[in-house]
Design an enzyme around this catalytic site. Structure first.
Site, short mmCIF file in Angstrom:
data_model
loop_
_atom_site.label_atom_id
_atom_site.label_comp_id
_atom_site.label_asym_id
_atom_site.label_seq_id
_atom_site.Cartn_x
_atom_site.Cartn_y
_atom_site.Cartn_z
CB ILE A 9 72.31 134.51 70.66
CG1 ILE A 9 73.65 133.86 71.05
CG2 ILE A 9 71.20 134.05 71.59
CD1 ILE A 9 73.65 132.36 70.97
N GLY A 52 87.44 134.79 66.54
CA GLY A 52 88.22 136.00 66.36
C GLY A 52 88.88 136.46 67.65
CB SER A 55 59.84 136.07 86.97
OG SER A 55 60.14 137.28 87.66
CB ALA A 99 61.88 138.99 78.68
CB ILE A 100 64.60 134.43 78.95
CG1 ILE A 100 65.29 135.27 77.89
CG2 ILE A 100 64.87 132.94 78.71
CD1 ILE A 100 66.80 135.17 77.90
CB ALA A 144 65.30 132.27 82.85
CG ASP A 173 72.82 141.05 74.45
OD1 ASP A 173 72.23 142.14 74.38
OD2 ASP A 173 72.23 139.96 74.30
CG HIS A 211 36.04 152.87 65.83
ND1 HIS A 211 36.05 152.35 67.10
CD2 HIS A 211 34.84 152.50 65.28
CE1 HIS A 211 34.92 151.71 67.32
NE2 HIS A 211 34.15 151.79 66.22
#
Length: 470
Positions: free
Chosen positions: A41, A114, A180, A182-183, A268, A310, A449
């Site tokens: 995914i 599988g 709300s 991340a996605i 989401a 996941d 810098h």
């Protein structure tokens, strides 16, 4: 006779393919099983192609604001089909790259569904039939999918998951984003930049609720300034669709329900692990809400069976899955006699999180609130982008960097950023946490810098009242 391997990985996402490569590097005879596309995914429908979409939206935003940089541009338009085509091309290129890595590392690839049929045995099925492969060790890396609203499942027409939102049939005119995290925030930002009228609905009392409260508050003000409507403490009670749009029943923070019209909605609200129908029922594995329970190396309660990514407890992030995959493969190699490898368990306190909205968000470690709840006497530093010369020169003076330290030991407990390119900056603090650095080392580090990274130094100095440029 079944093909026999030392290691078989079920799933080829960023956890699975990394596990397979690491196993092969360590001399294990390795195979990978994938039912759809190599890369899973994240590579095909998540992390990478969404960043391609967001990059296009970012460029469009800069073009529309060319005058801020002393430039002139006219007749600027967004071609949604072309934007999506570019995104899919990026995904295809990387998918082909994973196939090359499998071949380069001598990893056997089995395309199909599988299923574990016996300890150490998998059946792989596709349109051409089925075959059995055996392995001394199996890593489950089957990932997760988007959760549906029970009363309004995604149909790909008016109600979208992230996959539908990545290849839209049409540009939404008035978009409802439910959730709300991340996605949700990334797609809200993308479609808002392309011209949609966007509303975000969040059940909790603030957006991006896992982030530090100061980050949530700043992001809300920024998104509202960009024209996004945000409703917190609010829930969607029902959705009715038609050929022309949808009507959502939304209950506000006071309990009042009102009807609102939208052209499309993106759901989401989290993920659901892909742990059904892969033969786990009789394997003696501990599960919680469908997620496989593991130790720090990916071991389940069943010998020879491992899990990563996941389909195990969060955070559900690609880089966390990759780290788990490498740790599991190294642990397997050691169990099989390789004494030269020394796996380390995953440290969840050093996993950075990134959200690629506009402005970007990045964080690692404890928020100020969770640090206090854990019993720390905290010392907090803040530094705004407006105090940084590089940010001003870039025209990106919106944002700040916040650091949280233990007041007694000086330990860096957490870092939280919002603003341009903070997803690139956060790794500096992540390395610092992994090395168990304190405020003293960070204050004595020389930062180049002019760079945005100087704000990281200033934020640390600020915790001691020593910020130099604000």
């Amino acid at each position: 006779m079944a093909d026999k391997f030392d290691l078989v990985v079920l799933g080829s996402g960023p956890g699975g393919y990394v596990a397979a490569i690491r196993g092969a590097q360590l001399g294990l005879k390795t195979a990978i099983v994938e039912r759809e596309l190599l890369g899973g995914i994240c590579l095909n429908w998540g992390c990478i192609p969404t960043k391609a979409l967001l990059r296009s939206a970012e460029i469009f935003h800069y073009m529309q604001n060319a005058g801020d940089y002393g430039l002139k541009a006219s007749g600027i338009e967004a071609d949604l089909d072309a934007v999506v085509k570019r995104s899919r091309g990026v995904a295809k290129q990387l998918n082909q790259g994973i196939a090359h890595l499998m071949k380069k590392n001598g990893i056997a690839v089995f395309m199909g569904e599988g299923k574990i049929v016996d300890p150490g045995k998998l059946e792989v099925s596709n349109d051409e039939g089925s075959q059995e492969i055996t392995a001394s060790h199996i890593i489950i890396a089957t990932g997760a999918r988007a959760r549906d609203l029970p009363f309004a499942p995604a149909d790909g027409k008016r109600i979208w998951t992230y996959r539908h939102a990545m290849t839209p049939r049409e540009m939404p005119s008035k978009l409802l984003v439910i959730g709300s995290g991340a996605i949700g925030i990334e797609f809200a930002s993308f479609y808002n930049d392309l011209g949609a009228d966007v509303t975000i609905v969040e059940m909790l009392d603030r957006i991006v609720p896992v982030e530090d409260e100061d980050i949530s508050a700043f992001l809300r003000k920024s998104l509202e300034k960009q024209g996004i409507r945000i409703l917190t403490g609010t829930g969607v009670e029902g959705i009715e669709t038609s050929d022309h749009g949808l009507r959502a029943s939304i209950k506000d923070v006071d309990g009042k329900v009102a009807e609102h019209e939208f052209s499309h909605a993106i759901i989401a609200i989290g993920i659901q692990p892909n742990t059904e129908n892969i033969g786990l029922e009789d394997q003696g594995i501990e599960m919680e809400r469908g997620f496989i329970q593991i130790d720090g190396f990916g071991r389940t309660g069943t010998e020879g069976l491992w899990a990563i990514g996941d389909c195990v407890p969060g955070p559900w992030l690609a880089h966390k899955a990759s780290h788990e995959g490498a740790a599991a493969a190294e642990s397997i190699a050691r169990e099989m006699g390789n004494e030269d490898v020394h796996p380390h368990p995953l440290n969840r306190n050093t996993i950075p999180a990134c959200t690629y909205c506009h402005p970007q968000i990045a964080s690692v470690g404890l928020t100020e609130a969770t640090a206090r709840e854990a019993g720390h006497d905290v010392k907090v530093g803040n530094f705004p982008f407006i105090g940084n010369g590089k940010a001003i020169a870039l025209g990106e003076a919106e944002g700040f960097i916040k650091t949280v330290f233990d007041a007694k030991t000086g330990e860096l407990l957490g870092a939280h950023m919002i603003g341009a390119e903070v997803t690139e900056l956060i790794q500096g603090y992540t390395i610092g946490k992994e090395l168990e650095t304190t405020e003293a080392e960070l204050m004595n580090t020389v930062f180049p810098h002019p760079t945005l990274s100087e704000m990281m130094h200033e934020s640390v100095l600020s915790a001691h009242g020593r910020a130099l440029h604000i």
